[in-house]
Design a protein around this motif. Structure first.
Motif, PDB file in Angstrom:
ATOM      1  N   ARG A  34      12.558  13.943   5.756  1.00  0.00           N
ATOM      2  CA  ARG A  34      11.162  13.331   5.420  1.00  0.00           C
ATOM      3  C   ARG A  34      10.177  14.082   6.233  1.00  0.00           C
ATOM      4  NH1 ARG A  34      12.719   7.569   7.489  1.00  0.00           N
ATOM      5  NH2 ARG A  34      13.932   6.785   5.064  1.00  0.00           N
ATOM      6  N   THR A  88       2.975   9.435  -3.890  1.00  0.00           N
ATOM      7  CA  THR A  88       2.565   8.406  -3.413  1.00  0.00           C
ATOM      8  C   THR A  88       1.215   7.219  -3.228  1.00  0.00           C
ATOM      9  OG1 THR A  88       2.247  11.049  -1.366  1.00  0.00           O
ATOM     10  CG2 THR A  88       0.667   8.748  -0.480  1.00  0.00           C
ATOM     11  N   ASP A  89       1.623   6.753  -3.306  1.00  0.00           N
ATOM     12  CA  ASP A  89       0.935   4.903  -4.159  1.00  0.00           C
ATOM     13  C   ASP A  89      -0.863   5.460  -2.751  1.00  0.00           C
ATOM     14  OD1 ASP A  89       0.046   2.438  -4.199  1.00  0.00           O
ATOM     15  OD2 ASP A  89       0.736   1.545  -5.327  1.00  0.00           O
ATOM     16  N   THR A  92      -1.569   2.023  -1.528  1.00  0.00           N
ATOM     17  CA  THR A  92      -0.800   1.263  -0.636  1.00  0.00           C
ATOM     18  C   THR A  92      -0.249   2.104   0.470  1.00  0.00           C
ATOM     19  OG1 THR A  92       2.131   1.810  -1.346  1.00  0.00           O
ATOM     20  CG2 THR A  92       0.266  -0.815  -2.525  1.00  0.00           C
ATOM     21  N   LYS A  94       2.529   3.490   0.365  1.00  0.00           N
ATOM     22  CA  LYS A  94       4.133   4.048   0.581  1.00  0.00           C
ATOM     23  C   LYS A  94       4.571   5.492  -0.748  1.00  0.00           C
ATOM     24  CE  LYS A  94       8.100   2.014  -1.691  1.00  0.00           C
ATOM     25  NZ  LYS A  94       8.255   0.352  -2.566  1.00  0.00           N
ATOM     26  N   GLN A  95       4.996   5.607   0.428  1.00  0.00           N
ATOM     27  CA  GLN A  95       5.348   6.666   0.044  1.00  0.00           C
ATOM     28  C   GLN A  95       6.918   7.202  -0.696  1.00  0.00           C
ATOM     29  OE1 GLN A  95       4.299  10.721   1.592  1.00  0.00           O
ATOM     30  NE2 GLN A  95       3.022   9.329   1.207  1.00  0.00           N
ATOM     31  N   THR A  96       7.540   7.159  -1.683  1.00  0.00           N
ATOM     32  CA  THR A  96       8.921   6.916  -2.326  1.00  0.00           C
ATOM     33  C   THR A  96       9.154   8.419  -2.621  1.00  0.00           C
ATOM     34  OG1 THR A  96       8.291   5.110  -3.861  1.00  0.00           O
ATOM     35  CG2 THR A  96       9.921   6.830  -4.437  1.00  0.00           C
ATOM     36  N   SER A 127       4.407   3.549 -11.477  1.00  0.00           N
ATOM     37  CA  SER A 127       5.493   2.760 -11.370  1.00  0.00           C
ATOM     38  C   SER A 127       6.490   2.916 -12.171  1.00  0.00           C
ATOM     39  CB  SER A 127       4.822   0.923 -11.428  1.00  0.00           C
ATOM     40  OG  SER A 127       3.472   0.580 -10.954  1.00  0.00           O
ATOM     41  N   LYS A 185      14.698   8.113  -8.269  1.00  0.00           N
ATOM     42  CA  LYS A 185      14.432   8.307  -6.706  1.00  0.00           C
ATOM     43  C   LYS A 185      15.732   8.991  -5.481  1.00  0.00           C
ATOM     44  CE  LYS A 185      12.318   3.597  -6.396  1.00  0.00           C
ATOM     45  NZ  LYS A 185      12.462   2.425  -6.453  1.00  0.00           N
ATOM     46  N   ASN A 190      14.838   6.812   0.524  1.00  0.00           N
ATOM     47  CA  ASN A 190      14.065   6.045   0.842  1.00  0.00           C
ATOM     48  C   ASN A 190      14.632   4.816   1.265  1.00  0.00           C
ATOM     49  OD1 ASN A 190      11.816   6.560  -0.712  1.00  0.00           O
ATOM     50  ND2 ASN A 190      13.576   6.830  -2.441  1.00  0.00           N
TER      51      ASN A 190
END
Length: 190
Positions: A34, A88-89, A92, A94-96, A127, A185, A190
């Motif tokens: 990561r 990257t969102d 939020t 959040k990292q995917t 999304s 993904k 994740n």
């Protein structure tokens, strides 16, 4: 018999690229992998902002963005590539983590290493990219290249409410291609 040999060579090169897409992180822990992706993301954004400073505000005001690193090999009539990245969102945080692979057709020979930055202009598109993956079909990107002699279309292309910047060793570049690229993904990260 020649077709079979050509197929084996192409398949072997494709396998090496896909497996080599994460070669820098194969023996590492999940946390180290990561971190390697995050380091790549930071380096690519630094390079992109130096070439095109206005992208910083575009990314900051967007619902999210993605950064990918990809290696591509062209062999006679086909090209293959593989890589990894992170979405990257911005709302939020959040990292995917994601993977990518591509197959293309066209004359050429050689190896190309490039990075891509995707800016998502709405939440639904981001999304869908994260949850369902994403695939480019046959496409002819607006040809643009930042180098010694000018720029065309500011080195960007917008498709499906996503602005895409591609960086190569020579700077910001998008080129005409006919290839299929799939993003999905990374289950391990994740």
């Amino acid at each position: 018999m020649q077709h079979k040999s050509l197929f084996l060579v192409i398949f072997s090169v494709f396998s090496l690229i896909v497996l080599g897409g994460c070669a820098t992180t194969t023996d590492a822990t999940v946390a180290q992998k990561r971190q390697a992706v995050q380091t790549m993301k930071d380096q690519v954004l630094t390079e992109l902002f130096a070439l095109k400073p206005s992208v910083r505000s575009q990314i900051n005001s967007a619902p999210g963005f993605a950064v990918f690193d990809n290696a591509n090999v062209n062999l006679i009539l086909a090209s293959f590539g593989g890589g990894y990245g992170v979405v990257t969102d911005n709302q939020t945080g959040k990292q995917t983590y994601m993977k990518m692979a591509e197959v293309g057709l066209g004359l050429g020979a050689g190896v190309k290493d490039f990075r891509a930055v995707f800016v998502f202009h709405n939440e639904a598109v981001m999304s869908r990219f994260v949850d369902e993956g994403w695939a480019f079909g046959a496409q002819a990107d607006a040809a643009a290249k930042a180098g010694d002699k000018g720029v065309a279309k500011s080195g960007e292309v917008t498709v499906d409410n996503i602005t895409i910047y591609q960086l190569t060793e020579s700077g910001l570049s998008l080129q005409a291609t006919v290839k299929g690229t799939k993003y999905w993904k990374d289950d391990q990260l994740n």
